[in-house]
Design an enzyme around this catalytic site. Structure first.
Site, PDB file in Angstrom:
ATOM      1  N   CYS A  38      22.277  -7.553  18.082  1.00 43.70           N
ATOM      2  CA  CYS A  38      23.558  -8.128  18.022  1.00 43.70           C
ATOM      3  C   CYS A  38      24.633  -7.397  18.036  1.00 43.70           C
ATOM      4  O   CYS A  38      25.474  -7.640  19.025  1.00 43.70           O
ATOM      5  CB  CYS A  38      23.627  -8.754  16.614  1.00 43.70           C
ATOM      6  SG  CYS A  38      23.642  -7.554  15.311  1.00 43.70           S
TER       7      CYS A  38
ATOM      8  N   ASN B 269      14.527  -9.302  14.937  1.00 40.79           N
ATOM      9  CA  ASN B 269      14.803  -7.954  15.638  1.00 40.79           C
ATOM     10  C   ASN B 269      14.780  -6.718  14.644  1.00 40.79           C
ATOM     11  O   ASN B 269      14.320  -5.763  14.977  1.00 40.79           O
ATOM     12  CB  ASN B 269      16.023  -7.902  16.526  1.00 40.79           C
ATOM     13  CG  ASN B 269      17.316  -8.029  15.756  1.00 40.79           C
ATOM     14  OD1 ASN B 269      17.220  -8.478  14.633  1.00 40.79           O
ATOM     15  ND2 ASN B 269      18.444  -7.799  16.494  1.00 40.79           N
TER      16      ASN B 269
ATOM     17  N   GLU C  91      25.717 -12.583   9.403  1.00 42.72           N
ATOM     18  CA  GLU C  91      25.929 -11.562  10.451  1.00 42.72           C
ATOM     19  C   GLU C  91      25.369 -12.495  11.628  1.00 42.72           C
ATOM     20  O   GLU C  91      24.062 -12.729  11.628  1.00 42.72           O
ATOM     21  CB  GLU C  91      25.180 -10.491  10.196  1.00 42.72           C
ATOM     22  CG  GLU C  91      25.517  -9.440  11.454  1.00 42.72           C
ATOM     23  CD  GLU C  91      24.490  -8.860  12.012  1.00 42.72           C
ATOM     24  OE1 GLU C  91      24.604  -8.804  13.182  1.00 42.72           O
ATOM     25  OE2 GLU C  91      23.906  -8.261  11.267  1.00 42.72           O
TER      26      GLU C  91
HETATM   27  O1  G3H Z   1      20.848  -7.491  15.581  1.00 41.60           O
HETATM   28  C1  G3H Z   1      21.818  -6.999  14.663  1.00 41.60           C
HETATM   29  C2  G3H Z   1      21.668  -5.491  13.946  1.00 41.60           C
HETATM   30  O2  G3H Z   1      22.556  -5.716  12.864  1.00 41.60           O
HETATM   31  C3  G3H Z   1      22.007  -4.292  14.659  1.00 41.60           C
HETATM   32  O3  G3H Z   1      21.853  -3.278  14.069  1.00 41.60           O
HETATM   33  O4  G3H Z   1      23.001  -1.729  15.534  1.00 41.60           O
HETATM   34  O5  G3H Z   1      21.316  -0.786  13.950  1.00 41.60           O
HETATM   35  O6  G3H Z   1      20.689  -1.987  16.255  1.00 41.60           O
HETATM   36  P1  G3H Z   1      21.633  -1.887  14.930  1.00 41.60           P
END
Ligand code: G3H
Length: 478
Positions: free
Chosen positions: A287, A158, A253
């Site tokens: 996430c 992502n 993570e």
């Molecule tokens: O998908 C996991 C990422 O660490 C979320 O990052 O809050 O900038 O979308 P974000």
């Protein structure tokens, strides 16, 4: 020519001797868009060896020079915004505007890391012995931060660029060398990003990028004796990696089931806007997406109505058109999302919209009156489907949040700061947002998950510290 991209080893672009490639399926067209090399274990060994050799002189390169190279890479990365963003659109169906934002955010992160690194690593400590009982002032302890060696970075689909540089930049500024294993969807965007580091002129072996099937080189990489640290972002694979990895620092993570608790005194327009942005941006494939709404019964009808009005305005379609909702990353992901929706249907959830799917494209869906026996109350769809659970008091909300095996982020909407603080303290998550949706950024904030959501903390300073070890020298006086 044939759209198969080379991998990056020893400062050169190479074709794998395997003669095999891995196809990257465009989530929108569901046809092969690009191919990457299926690297062999021998090629991984070569990369590891060169990373190990290069690290020794890299660690001796003056810190300010390492920072200078990172600033240069950041500038080149921003110059390449357009082609990289186009790749992200084709590989992971990220809406065009968000794809461009990801590249700029990544350049900024690399520069910030260079700046923070010279400060964090430019300082050490000086301790004297006579503060500890029984000691005279006969020992002087000097500490500094030294690199770990070779850092293995495995980012998710992502954010194939941003969550790669969030590992690469801290590793490099601290004097480590870095081996990147990009996700299959997003591999070409990642290779293009690595090309920017190549153009910046990093010494060969300091950064490398191997591509291939996780089933063939995944375990081989994560269990490789040449790896001194793993920084991973993704799903359950992270739990498996942490079980198999050696005695090395891990930064993990993993998933999240971020709860959004809405109290009676909340600004419901703000809450509804945050739920739609938090739950549905990049079609819920974050996430940190809002993954369950826990709303007080007395205001639930009003909130649900406001959310539905906003959902009705979202555009649904291809990422090239910058639609809000775009096809999810793979067909199997779409099938999984659908299985959660069907389970909720069978068990009596209220469908605020009709369930609609074409290929990998799933229309935004709010499920009201979700009950704990439904899978969607606990599992993360990683798609544009959001459950609403109605609660009688804040404690029920906290209880649902803490009953999850995840503990990434959570959020609370209320005008009462005292209540917000009490609830924040009670929520077992790495971060709690008051009056806003969960989010990782700004990227220098510490970012961490409890329980199955992760190990360690990310963020510029946290990552630099994590990718170093304290070394002390003690001067003993006669
Ligand atoms: O998908 C996991 C990422 O660490 C979320 O990052 O809050 O900038 O979308 P974000």
């Amino acid at each position: 020519g044939d759209n198969t991209f080379k991998y990056y080893s020893e400062g050169e672009w190479k074709v794998s001797t395997s003669g095999k490639s891995v196809p990257i399926i465009n989530p929108t067209t569901r046809k092969t868009q690009f191919k990457v090399q299926a690297c062999t274990q021998e090629e991984v060994n070569k990369v590891m060896e060169s990373a190990k050799n290069a690290q020794k002189s890299w660690a001796k390169t003056p810190l300010w020079k390492r920072a200078e190279l990172l600033h240069k890479a950041a500038a080149i990365l921003k110059d390449h915004k357009k082609p990289i963003a186009e790749c992200l659109v084709k590989e992971i169906a990220k809406p065009a505007k968000d794809a461009a934002t990801e590249v700029v955010r990544s350049g900024d992160l690399v520069s910030y890391c260079a700046e923070e690194g010279v400060r964090i690593l430019g300082e050490g400590k000086f301790l004297v012995s006579d503060s500890f009982p029984g000691n005279e002032r006969t020992k002087y302890c000097l500490t500094s931060k030294v690199p770990l060696g070779v850092v293995l970075a495995i980012p998710p689909f992502n954010y194939p660029v941003n969550l790669a540089v969030s590992k690469i930049a801290p590793a490099l500024i601290a004097g480590n060398s870095l081996v990147l294993k990009p996700p299959t969807q997003g591999a070409v965007s990642a290779l293009h990003m690595v090309h920017c580091f190549h153009l910046a002129g990093f010494p060969k072996g300091v950064i490398s990028c191997v591509t291939g099937k996780g089933s063939e080189i995944g375990d081989f990489l994560t269990m490789h004796p040449g790896v001194n640290c793993i920084s991973f972002t993704g799903g359950d694979t992270g739990i498996a990696i942490s079980r198999k990895a050696g005695m090395i620092p891990l930064q993990m993570e993993l998933g999240g089931k971020d709860a959004c608790i809405i109290l009676e005194d909340a600004d419901l327009d703000l809450a509804a806007a945050s739920i739609v942005k938090g739950g549905f941006s990049y079609s819920g494939q974050r996430c940190t997406a809002v993954k369950v709404v826990l709303v007080m019964e007395s205001i639930a009808d009003t909130l649900v109505k406001k959310v539905n009005e906003k959902l009705g305005k979202l555009t649904v379609g291809p990422p090239e058109n910058d639609c809000d909702i775009t096809p999810v990353v793979t067909e199997s992901s779409a099938n999984f999302i659908e299985s959660l929706v069907m389970d909720a249907k069978k068990k009596g959830a209220t469908f605020c919209q009709e369930y609609k799917r074409e290929g990998n494209l799933i229309w935004p869906l709010l499920l009201d009156n979700v009950k704990p026996e439904m899978r969607i109350a606990w599992e993360e769809p990683f798609g544009p489907v959001l459950p609403v659970i109605r609660i009688g008091n804040a404690e029920e909300g906290i209880h649902h949040c803490n009953a999850s095996n995840f503990g990434l982020q959570g959020c609370i909407f209320t005008k009462d700061i005292n209540k917000a603080m009490l609830i924040s303290d009670a929520m077992e998550t790495g971060t709690v947002q008051i009056n806003s949706a969960p989010a990782r950024g700004p990227d220098h904030f510490p970012f961490q998950g409890l329980k199955d959501s992760g190990i360690g903390s990310q963020g510029v300073a946290s990552s630099i510290n994590m990718m170093t070890k304290i070394k002390s020298t003690v001067i003993n006086l006669p």
